[in-house]
Design a protein around this motif. Structure first.
Motif, PDB file in Angstrom:
ATOM      1  N   GLU A 207       0.835  -1.211   0.000  1.00 49.50           N
ATOM      2  CA  GLU A 207       0.000   0.000   0.000  1.00 49.50           C
ATOM      3  C   GLU A 207       0.866   1.257   0.000  1.00 49.50           C
ATOM      4  O   GLU A 207       0.536   2.253  -0.667  1.00 49.50           O
TER       5      GLU A 207
ATOM      6  N   ARG B  71       3.875   1.592  -1.287  1.00 52.86           N
ATOM      7  CA  ARG B  71       4.451   1.760  -2.629  1.00 52.86           C
ATOM      8  C   ARG B  71       3.416   2.294  -3.620  1.00 52.86           C
ATOM      9  O   ARG B  71       3.737   3.122  -4.482  1.00 52.86           O
ATOM     10  N   ALA B  72       2.179   1.825  -3.491  1.00 54.44           N
ATOM     11  CA  ALA B  72       1.126   2.339  -4.373  1.00 54.44           C
ATOM     12  C   ALA B  72       0.913   3.833  -4.130  1.00 54.44           C
ATOM     13  O   ALA B  72       0.741   4.615  -5.082  1.00 54.44           O
ATOM     14  N   ALA B  73       0.942   4.240  -2.869  1.00 55.98           N
ATOM     15  CA  ALA B  73       0.782   5.657  -2.539  1.00 55.98           C
ATOM     16  C   ALA B  73       1.964   6.475  -3.042  1.00 55.98           C
ATOM     17  O   ALA B  73       1.801   7.610  -3.511  1.00 55.98           O
TER      18      ALA B  73
ATOM     19  N   ARG C 292       3.713   5.859  -5.713  1.00 53.66           N
ATOM     20  CA  ARG C 292       3.518   6.037  -7.154  1.00 53.66           C
ATOM     21  C   ARG C 292       2.522   7.161  -7.431  1.00 53.66           C
ATOM     22  O   ARG C 292       2.718   7.968  -8.346  1.00 53.66           O
ATOM     23  N   GLU C 293       1.467   7.217  -6.640  1.00 53.16           N
ATOM     24  CA  GLU C 293       0.473   8.296  -6.806  1.00 53.16           C
ATOM     25  C   GLU C 293       1.099   9.659  -6.569  1.00 53.16           C
ATOM     26  O   GLU C 293       0.741  10.650  -7.209  1.00 53.16           O
ATOM     27  N   LYS C 294       2.032   9.724  -5.621  1.00 49.20           N
ATOM     28  CA  LYS C 294       2.684  10.997  -5.286  1.00 49.20           C
ATOM     29  C   LYS C 294       3.885  11.287  -6.174  1.00 49.20           C
ATOM     30  O   LYS C 294       4.567  12.292  -5.987  1.00 49.20           O
ATOM     31  N   LYS C 295       4.139  10.361  -7.139  1.00 47.13           N
ATOM     32  CA  LYS C 295       5.285  10.497  -8.047  1.00 47.13           C
ATOM     33  C   LYS C 295       6.600  10.585  -7.271  1.00 47.13           C
ATOM     34  O   LYS C 295       7.474  11.422  -7.556  1.00 47.13           O
TER      35      LYS C 295
ATOM     36  N   TYR D  45       9.812  11.186  -0.348  1.00 41.08           N
ATOM     37  CA  TYR D  45       8.652  11.735   0.371  1.00 41.08           C
ATOM     38  C   TYR D  45       8.919  11.660   1.876  1.00 41.08           C
ATOM     39  O   TYR D  45       9.260  10.590   2.397  1.00 41.08           O
TER      40      TYR D  45
ATOM     41  N   ILE E 184       2.582   8.596   4.805  1.00 38.88           N
ATOM     42  CA  ILE E 184       1.595   7.710   4.178  1.00 38.88           C
ATOM     43  C   ILE E 184       1.029   6.743   5.214  1.00 38.88           C
ATOM     44  O   ILE E 184      -0.182   6.485   5.256  1.00 38.88           O
TER      45      ILE E 184
END
Length: 585
Positions: free
Chosen positions: A174, A176-178, A180-183, A265, A289
């Motif tokens: 989860e 890592r998915a976040a 990616r969303e935050k670039k 981040y 996150i």
């Protein structure tokens, strides 16, 4: 050394360094709310033991800034120290930044320990004092604290998935998915609660907060836990390796941070400036996150939480009866706090208290975060109020509850104040509100009954609660301070209005609530609170005529629900007591 002597030693060190001022916050390298003894530098230099505040020492003056919860306590503890109290938020009281700007000339040098300064806190200094110089690599308090307690290095232990509801590998996925969303390609986590949440580990490094001292780094290829090797058992290390987590020495986080590339981040509120400055890659900032993830409890956590509230309710009924039975037998506030700890310890899966118990009798209850000491604790008498704010850490949840207990005769003012606080508590408990509503907007519901009488309280109305982590966790809160974190279904938040009459009495009534979906209409989705805490609210001080019909119904329904839940788990004497305390008003 006396406090005044310590200040003089600090000034000598400041002179050696060329510092015009030195700033000591209440903080550790991970910006924890509660500090290990090793990290209580502000307590060491000031003698003030409250949980919030900052000390500033200049060449000829010393100040402590703290908030309204601690004004009375600070005035008492600072006597004879030469440190002046600055009452934060009061009229004509400058902030530390304003004071420095007004009193130090441009080019002055301000020293501090960057390892205990959060990124956003340091940014305030930089932006508020652009003409000052800052040196952030000297821990002057550590250099002069000869008998400083050693850091606590407890053994980490696993919190099984039957408690957490998710494995570490699921949570990492989860994150890592976040990212990616935050670039972003990586995140470095300094908040101990977040590190322990992510890896499903706990420990005993900090009193009342079952965490270990560690950092975490997650990028798209690896996940690392940075921790002292002495804290790792073979079992924990093997379990983490199965989840794709490697273990590295605690201090190695700084070298690894320097090597990061791409975009990193970080949470500026929970990352220290020393670590942040090690990162040479591009940085974007925001709430951890993992903080957003752990704020919304999953179904397993919520189910377990209900078990914790049941156990905590049993302990609370026992202490309520014990207090009433002993109110005129010479017991003290300290005795109450110790007895409550024993009652909680009887419950399965109990770990420790979730914070130091606040047991304040009479005028002591007006000191918002009063903590009784064995040597000076007040003796209970069969009159007035005892305010009892406490909580427990269980493997199935973290609790926090306040009850204001009448010990005998009460004044008309005490009864009225109790009823107004209760009205505010009920109005918040009854709230229905659209999704994306922040706690800032809900706060007025709890304060309004008091404000109609020209009264108020100087603390927040509600805070988030962690799952076997910190009893005070965001991002949500209910209070006068604006935050942009909305209430979401699955969040557990306190409801705790109060009122404090200096020199006379203090009142607070607190339950924990679960935010749930209520209904969806053409106007959108609405949320509500479900009260989770199971403990009777005493009706004897209530001025019934002041309650609205909906408030009276809530009170009677709540006490009946408490009785139904707890009665099967109590012996005959406590069942009889519970029945008496839950009679409909």
């Amino acid at each position: 050394m006396t406090i005044a002597e310590r200040i003089n030693v600090l000034r000598n060190k400041m002179a050696e360094c060329g510092f015009d001022a030195y700033y000591i916050p209440t903080a550790d390298p991970h910006q924890c709310e509660y500090l290990a003894e090793h990290d209580k530098t502000r307590v060491f230099i000031s003698g003030f033991t409250g949980s919030a505040g900052a000390v500033l020492v200049t060449k000829d003056k010393a100040f402590l800034w703290t908030d309204g919860r601690y004004f009375l306590q600070a005035e008492e503890e600072l006597k004879g120290s030469g440190i002046f109290l600055q009452k934060s938020g009061e009229p004509n009281v400058p902030t530390v930044f304003e004071y420095l700007a007004q009193t130090l000339p441009a080019g002055s040098t301000i020293g501090m320990d960057g390892k205990v300064m959060a990124v956003n806190s340091f940014a305030q200094f930089n932006s508020s004092l652009p003409d000052m110089k800052f040196v952030i690599d000297r821990d002057l308090i550590g250099e002069m604290w000869m008998d400083r307690p050693a850091p606590v290095l407890s053994a980490a232990f696993l919190l099984d998935v039957r408690y957490t509801g998710k494995s570490a590998s699921e949570k990492i996925k989860e994150v890592r998915a976040a990212l990616r969303e935050k670039k972003a390609e990586a995140t470095v986590i300094g908040a101990l609660e977040d590190v322990c949440y992510l890896f499903n580990i706990r420990g005993n490094d900090i009193e009342c907060t079952p965490v270990v001292t560690a950092y975490a780094l997650v990028d798209m290829q690896r996940t690392r836990l940075y921790i002292d090797a002495r804290q790792m058992t073979d079992e924990v290390k093997a379990a983490l390796e199965k989840e794709g987590v490697s273990v590295a020495p605690y201090e190695a986080v700084f070298a690894d941070a320097e090597k990061l590339q791409g975009t990193v981040y970080i949470d500026p509120a929970r990352t220290n400036i020393f670590l942040r400055n090690k990162i040479k890659a591009n940085i974007i900032e925001g709430l951890n996150i993992t903080s957003s993830m752990k704020a919304v409890k999953n179904e397993t956590e919520i189910k377990n939480y209900r078990n914790a509230f049941l156990k905590d309710g049993i302990a609370m009924v026992k202490i309520l009866k014990w207090v009433e039975d002993h109110a005129d037998s010479g017991v003290t506030e300290w005795d109450v706090s110790e007895q409550l700890l024993r009652f909680r310890a009887e419950q399965p899966d109990f770990i420790e208290a979730s914070f130091t118990t606040i047991a304040g009798y009479g005028a002591n209850a007006a000191i918002i975060h009063y903590g009784p000491k064995k040597e000076t604790a007040a003796t209970l008498q069969p009159k007035g109020f005892l305010l009892l704010d406490s909580g427990g850490q269980y493997k199935d949840g973290t609790t926090d509850i306040t009850r204001t207990i009448p010990l005998g005769s009460l004044t008309a003012e005490e009864k009225e104040d109790y009823t107004l606080v209760l009205k505010g508590h009920i109005q918040l408990a009854l709230a229905k509100f659209p999704e994306n509503t922040t706690g800032y907007k809900l706060d007025i519901l709890a304060r309004n009954p008091l404000r109609k009488y020209g009264k108020d309280y100087k603390h927040g109305t509600g805070h988030g609660v962690g799952y076997v982590l910190s009893v005070h966790e965001g991002p949500q809160n209910i209070g006068l301070r604006y935050t942009d974190a909305p209430m979401k279904a699955g969040m557990i938040t306190s409801n705790e209005p109060g009122f404090y009459c200096a020199g006379s009495h203090g009142i607070r009534i607190e339950n924990l609530t679960l935010t749930k979906e209520w209904k969806t209409t053409e106007y959108g989705t609405f949320l509500k609170f479900e009260t989770l805490t199971l403990c009777p609210i005493d009706t004897r001080p209530v001025v019934k005529e002041l309650l609205l019909p909906e408030e009276l119904k809530w009170l009677n329904d709540y006490n009946q629900a408490v009785r139904t839940a707890l009665e099967p788990h109590l012996d005959e004497a406590h069942r009889a007591f519970l029945k008496e305390r839950t009679q409909a008003l």
